[in-house]
Design an enzyme around this catalytic site. Structure first.
Site, PDB file in Angstrom:
ATOM      1  N   THR A 132       0.857  -1.184   0.000  1.00  0.00           N
ATOM      2  CA  THR A 132       0.000   0.000   0.000  1.00  0.00           C
ATOM      3  C   THR A 132       0.891   1.232   0.000  1.00  0.00           C
ATOM      4  O   THR A 132       1.584   1.511   0.983  1.00  0.00           O
ATOM      5  CB  THR A 132      -0.926   0.009   1.224  1.00  0.00           C
ATOM      6  OG1 THR A 132      -1.787  -1.122   1.170  1.00  0.00           O
ATOM      7  CG2 THR A 132      -1.779   1.282   1.241  1.00  0.00           C
ATOM      8  N   LYS A 220      -7.164   1.635  -3.050  1.00  0.00           N
ATOM      9  CA  LYS A 220      -6.852   1.016  -1.765  1.00  0.00           C
ATOM     10  C   LYS A 220      -6.984   2.016  -0.617  1.00  0.00           C
ATOM     11  O   LYS A 220      -7.488   1.685   0.469  1.00  0.00           O
ATOM     12  CB  LYS A 220      -5.434   0.435  -1.794  1.00  0.00           C
ATOM     13  CG  LYS A 220      -4.949  -0.109  -0.450  1.00  0.00           C
ATOM     14  CD  LYS A 220      -5.821  -1.239   0.063  1.00  0.00           C
ATOM     15  CE  LYS A 220      -5.490  -1.631   1.501  1.00  0.00           C
ATOM     16  NZ  LYS A 220      -4.125  -2.114   1.689  1.00  0.00           N
ATOM     17  N   LYS A 288       0.011   4.878   8.738  1.00  0.00           N
ATOM     18  CA  LYS A 288       0.673   5.218   7.481  1.00  0.00           C
ATOM     19  C   LYS A 288      -0.334   5.388   6.356  1.00  0.00           C
ATOM     20  O   LYS A 288      -0.255   6.337   5.548  1.00  0.00           O
ATOM     21  CB  LYS A 288       1.690   4.125   7.125  1.00  0.00           C
ATOM     22  CG  LYS A 288       2.404   4.317   5.791  1.00  0.00           C
ATOM     23  CD  LYS A 288       1.775   3.497   4.662  1.00  0.00           C
ATOM     24  CE  LYS A 288       1.870   2.003   4.923  1.00  0.00           C
ATOM     25  NZ  LYS A 288       1.328   1.228   3.785  1.00  0.00           N
TER      26      LYS A 288
END
Length: 345
Positions: A132, A220, A288
């Site tokens: 990701t 995502k 994150k």
């Protein structure tokens, strides 16, 4: 500024069952990054090896994590370049954009260096990054991979090999059971190669959401915004429940019978009630992802006040030393607030 983009029609695939044999003829498959997710995904590739397959080669920065895969039959490489120089399809599962760039692009041991050195008889590799990352990182890695492939004699016609961004939705248990979801961005040929030689062994469904790595990265992040905010809101509710003197188990039971019931809040609510956070998806990874989502929102001029507030609580949990705990540990950030208020801080 909003970037104009014409998307391919989304394509879906459903796969089920505990065993999956990779199709498409003999193939050398590689895997880079053997953390909590990558190790399970690579294990699925090993389990899916059919009689026509030539094997799975793995690499990890700290070599000890590769030993359980070696015991299962994997070949262990010394560098990412060794994997991409010899494998036809290479998957990567790395912690963050910095790691994705470093492993793929930096130095003579990088994945790109291996692609550049491939023998013409092998043809260029297809590199599939399941990490990701932000759209810029995905595009940079993809561009580097394609340049390396085009620079080889085998890739001069540009018809073989390629790059696919394929970030996943799911935790390590989903990876273990082959139940991940893949949101893919890239060319149809790279998507087909990745599907035949690994995606269908590791997941139950996949989408080609657009022609560029950035499409997959953005798709995502949409899921991560929703997941991070849901669990952050649940943590706030649980803290308020406790402060109000209500029974947390009862409130979770009521929630489970309401219109808001879902598997995520059921699982994470129970972890919060017990105050135990064995990692499935860690705090530092969720934080994150929220940071990347906030960067995207800023680029596009979209207000994201809820995500910004939730991100602050995940940062607080990291500051408490809970970065490696399951992201349900964001619940503990509210205990700090409560103690400060009681102490008049």
């Amino acid at each position: 500024l909003r970037r104009a983009q014409t998307h391919n029609a989304p394509r879906t695939h459903t796969h089920s069952g505990p065993h999956c044999t990779m199709s498409g003829g003999a193939s050398r498959v590689g895997f880079l990054g053997l953390g909590i997710m990558g190790s399970q995904m690579a294990s699925r590739l090993l389990a899916a090896q059919g009689p026509a397959s030539i094997g799975v080669t793995v690499w990890n920065r700290s070599g000890g994590k590769a030993e359980p895969l070696r015991a299962l039959g994997a070949r262990v490489a010394a560098t990412p370049a060794e994997v991409t120089a010899t494998c036809d399809v290479v998957f990567a599962m790395l912690a963050d954009p910095e790691a994705a760039r470093a492993v793929a692009m930096v130095g003579p041991d990088s994945a790109v260096a291996g692609i550049s050195s491939r023998a013409s008889t092998l043809g260029p590799a297809t590199y599939v990054d399941c990490s990701t990352v932000d759209a810029a990182t995905g595009q940079a890695v993809g561009d580097a991979v394609l340049r390396a492939a085009m620079g080889t004699s085998a890739g001069a016609d540009g018809t073989r090999g390629g790059f696919l961004a394929a970030p996943v939705s799911g935790g390590w248990r989903d990876a273990r059971d082959g139940k991940l979801l893949f949101l893919c961005g890239g060319s149809q040929s790279a998507y087909d190669a990745a599907s035949q030689h690994g995606l269908d062994a590791m997941g139950t469904r996949r989408w080609l959401v657009g022609p560029s790595p950035g499409d997959a990265a953005r798709a995502k992040l949409m899921l991560q915004v929703m997941m991070g905010n849901i669990v952050g809101s649940l943590a706030e509710m649980m803290a308020l429940t406790k402060a109000a003197g209500l029974d947390e188990g009862t409130i979770l039971e009521v929630l489970g019978e309401s219109a808001m019931a879902n598997p995520l809040t059921a699982a994470k609510g129970e972890l919060m009630r017990r105050g135990e956070y064995p990692p499935n998806f860690q705090v530092y990874l969720q934080q994150k992802d929220l940071r990347l989502a906030l960067q995207l929102a800023d680029e596009l001029g979209v207000p994201a006040p809820l995500t910004a507030a939730t991100n602050g609580q995940y940062i607080r949990a990291r500051q408490m030393g809970l970065g490696e705990a399951d992201f349900a540990a964001v619940r503990a950030a509210y205990d700090v607030d409560a103690h400060q208020e009681k102490d008049g801080v």
